[in-house]
Design a protein around this motif. Structure first.
Motif, PDB file in Angstrom:
ATOM      1  N   ALA A 322     -44.085  42.627 -38.188  1.00 38.46           N
ATOM      2  CA  ALA A 322     -43.874  41.051 -37.681  1.00 38.46           C
ATOM      3  C   ALA A 322     -44.816  40.393 -36.751  1.00 38.46           C
ATOM      4  O   ALA A 322     -45.777  41.109 -36.345  1.00 38.46           O
ATOM      5  CB  ALA A 322     -42.682  41.711 -36.458  1.00 38.46           C
ATOM      6  N   HIS A 323     -44.761  39.204 -36.725  1.00 40.28           N
ATOM      7  CA  HIS A 323     -46.095  38.320 -36.054  1.00 40.28           C
ATOM      8  C   HIS A 323     -47.162  38.355 -36.860  1.00 40.28           C
ATOM      9  O   HIS A 323     -48.202  37.962 -36.523  1.00 40.28           O
ATOM     10  CB  HIS A 323     -46.107  38.830 -34.855  1.00 40.28           C
ATOM     11  CG  HIS A 323     -44.959  38.762 -33.857  1.00 40.28           C
ATOM     12  ND1 HIS A 323     -44.345  37.751 -33.442  1.00 40.28           N
ATOM     13  CD2 HIS A 323     -44.345  39.688 -33.238  1.00 40.28           C
ATOM     14  CE1 HIS A 323     -43.385  37.634 -32.790  1.00 40.28           C
ATOM     15  NE2 HIS A 323     -43.260  39.127 -32.740  1.00 40.28           N
ATOM     16  N   GLN A 370     -38.969  39.614 -37.334  1.00 43.78           N
ATOM     17  CA  GLN A 370     -37.935  40.666 -37.636  1.00 43.78           C
ATOM     18  C   GLN A 370     -36.597  39.870 -38.320  1.00 43.78           C
ATOM     19  O   GLN A 370     -35.905  40.750 -39.382  1.00 43.78           O
ATOM     20  CB  GLN A 370     -37.424  41.338 -36.339  1.00 43.78           C
ATOM     21  CG  GLN A 370     -36.741  42.529 -36.785  1.00 43.78           C
ATOM     22  CD  GLN A 370     -36.533  43.399 -35.505  1.00 43.78           C
ATOM     23  OE1 GLN A 370     -37.254  43.216 -34.261  1.00 43.78           O
ATOM     24  NE2 GLN A 370     -36.069  44.730 -35.426  1.00 43.78           N
ATOM     25  N   CYS A 398     -41.861  46.832 -36.724  1.00 42.72           N
ATOM     26  CA  CYS A 398     -42.519  46.177 -35.451  1.00 42.72           C
ATOM     27  C   CYS A 398     -43.299  47.268 -34.645  1.00 42.72           C
ATOM     28  O   CYS A 398     -43.713  47.297 -33.602  1.00 42.72           O
ATOM     29  CB  CYS A 398     -41.244  45.934 -34.546  1.00 42.72           C
ATOM     30  SG  CYS A 398     -39.956  44.628 -35.270  1.00 42.72           S
ATOM     31  N   ALA A 401     -46.482  45.991 -33.120  1.00 44.66           N
ATOM     32  CA  ALA A 401     -46.573  44.607 -32.760  1.00 44.66           C
ATOM     33  C   ALA A 401     -47.279  44.456 -31.534  1.00 44.66           C
ATOM     34  O   ALA A 401     -47.329  45.343 -30.434  1.00 44.66           O
ATOM     35  CB  ALA A 401     -44.929  44.241 -32.547  1.00 44.66           C
ATOM     36  N   GLU A 420     -42.306  40.412 -25.490  1.00 46.22           N
ATOM     37  CA  GLU A 420     -42.979  40.153 -26.932  1.00 46.22           C
ATOM     38  C   GLU A 420     -43.278  38.566 -26.813  1.00 46.22           C
ATOM     39  O   GLU A 420     -42.716  37.632 -26.561  1.00 46.22           O
ATOM     40  CB  GLU A 420     -41.889  40.382 -27.556  1.00 46.22           C
ATOM     41  CG  GLU A 420     -42.305  40.327 -28.979  1.00 46.22           C
ATOM     42  CD  GLU A 420     -41.421  41.105 -30.017  1.00 46.22           C
ATOM     43  OE1 GLU A 420     -40.433  41.220 -29.604  1.00 46.22           O
ATOM     44  OE2 GLU A 420     -41.838  40.683 -31.294  1.00 46.22           O
TER      45      GLU A 420
END
Length: 422
Positions: A322-323, A370, A398, A401, A420
């Motif tokens: 994620a990200h 996600q 994640c 993350a 987050e």
């Protein structure tokens, strides 16, 4: 007449009676020129006529000079020694009258002949079942148009018999043996008066099968390609076929019934053309054959190993975090006309964060969230039916993350809040 006498010693007298030649000739001419007759007048010809069949009758007489003849039938009159007769429909018995006339004396003699009229046989037909079952008795009937009546003769033959038995009567019973393929039934109808006859035949098959059912064709198939499969079965007289593939039902194309030769197995078949357009690891292809006469069915199933040249795969070996940027690629397509991306069977909506390469082969996430998790597939069109590739299950990780710790002073509790980064 003259008397000839001769003398000889001892004075015997001999007399010979005779006629002159000229007198004999005159007498003969006188007899030949004397008219006589008609006598011995008679009609020759058949005693029974059949409708639509031509006949000829002759009238003769002892007559000098030659007689003239006049025929009368009903209200019709014709001249000459011969009468031609061809009836067009069934009528009562016909009376033929011939009158012979001496043209010199005018003397006449009349004679008659009565002929019976029959019709047929015509319009012959055999009625009975189209197919037989071994060990089961079936009845067949023969009929024809005859006047006054017809007699019937049957000949029964089959490949299993060396002789052909004969039966009599309008109706017969047939019980085929288990090894027989077909029975040939010949019926001959004969008019009982004219003795003319016609015949016809039927060849009912003895129902067998379906047995020895088999599907021929490839066992390994590739999505996007087309394949031919044939379902063969031992079936008499024939079978109807039903195919099942990929959840769909097909009838297939009939294969022409082969000509039966002695000793041959009566195989029939159905052809199915299949284009594999969806990936499953294994796919069952099923053929059901149903005997058109007995209703007995047989089923054959062929398991196809399906390979898909198309699949969705990650561009790199990195885990989908994620990200972080992440990309998927539609692998195996060559010069595609178009590529459609699906997520969980629904089209993917592109955005500034989710984009496609110019040829739509690559889909990129910048960054990956996600909520992007799901099953991704690509559908490729290359001029034929669209092909759906093998899917890729995207599970967003994640674990690594980046977390920002934002310390917010809350006057009452001084509680740290973890948030987050978007």
């Amino acid at each position: 007449m003259v008397l000839l006498c001769t003398f000889s010693l001892p004075l015997l007298l001999t007399c010979l009676a005779g006629t002159f030649a000229s007198e004999r000739e005159q007498g003969r001419t006188s007899e030949e020129t004397t008219p006589y007759g008609p006598s011995n007048v008679e009609i020759s010809g058949v005693n029974t006529v059949t409708v639509e069949v031509p006949y000829s009758f002759q009238c003769s007489a002892n007559c000098f000079p030659a007689c003239t003849f006049t025929w009368t039938r009903g209200g019709l009159t014709t001249q000459g020694p011969e009468l031609n007769l061809q009836l067009k429909e069934q009528v009562p018995p016909q009376v033929l009258i011939c009158m012979a006339i001496n043209p010199t004396t005018g003397k006449s003699v009349t004679v008659s002949k009565t002929v019976n009229v029959t019709s047929g046989p015509s319009n012959i037909k055999i009625t009975g079942p189209d197919t037989l079952s071994s060990g089961v008795t079936s009845n067949f009937s023969c009929s024809a148009d005859c006047s006054p009546s017809c007699s019937y003769t049957w000949t029964i033959s089959s490949e299993a018999q060396s002789t052909s038995p004969t039966k009599y009567g309008q109706t017969i019973s047939v019980t085929p043996d288990s090894w027989e393929i077909a029975e040939e039934l010949i019926c001959e109808a004969q008019d009982t008066v004219s003795l003319l006859y016609i015949s016809t035949y039927v060849t009912p098959y003895v129902a067998h099968g379906p047995g020895s059912i088999l599907i021929t064709g490839a066992s390994s198939v590739t999505v996007g390609d087309t394949y031919n499969f044939v379902c063969l079965v031992d079936c008499t007289p024939s079978c109807n076929f039903t195919w099942t593939f990929n959840g769909q039902i097909f009838n297939g194309d009939e294969i022409q019934l082969p000509i039966f030769h002695k000793g041959d197995t009566p195989m029939v078949g159905s052809k199915l053309v299949v284009t594999v357009d969806e990936y499953r690891h294994n796919e069952a292809l099923t053929c059901e054959a149903k005997n058109v006469a007995s209703g007995v069915t047989a089923v054959s199933t062929k398991i196809l190993s399906v390979t898909d040249p198309l699949s969705v795969q990650p561009v790199s070996q990195d885990k989908p975090l994620a990200h972080q940027p992440f990309s998927l690629q539609c692998v195996g397509s060559q010069n595609p006309a178009s590529i459609l991306w699906l997520k969980n069977d629904l089209p993917v909506a592109v955005s500034t964060r989710v984009s496609l390469s110019p040829n739509n082969i690559t889909m990129s996430f910048s960054p990956l969230l996600q909520s992007d998790g799901g099953l991704y597939q690509c559908i490729v069109s290359q001029g034929g039916a669209p092909i759906k590739g093998v899917g890729y299950q995207l599970n967003v990780n994640c674990e690594y993350a980046e977390i920002n710790y934002i310390y917010t002073a809350i006057f009452a509790h001084h509680t740290p809040v973890f948030q987050e980064r978007p």
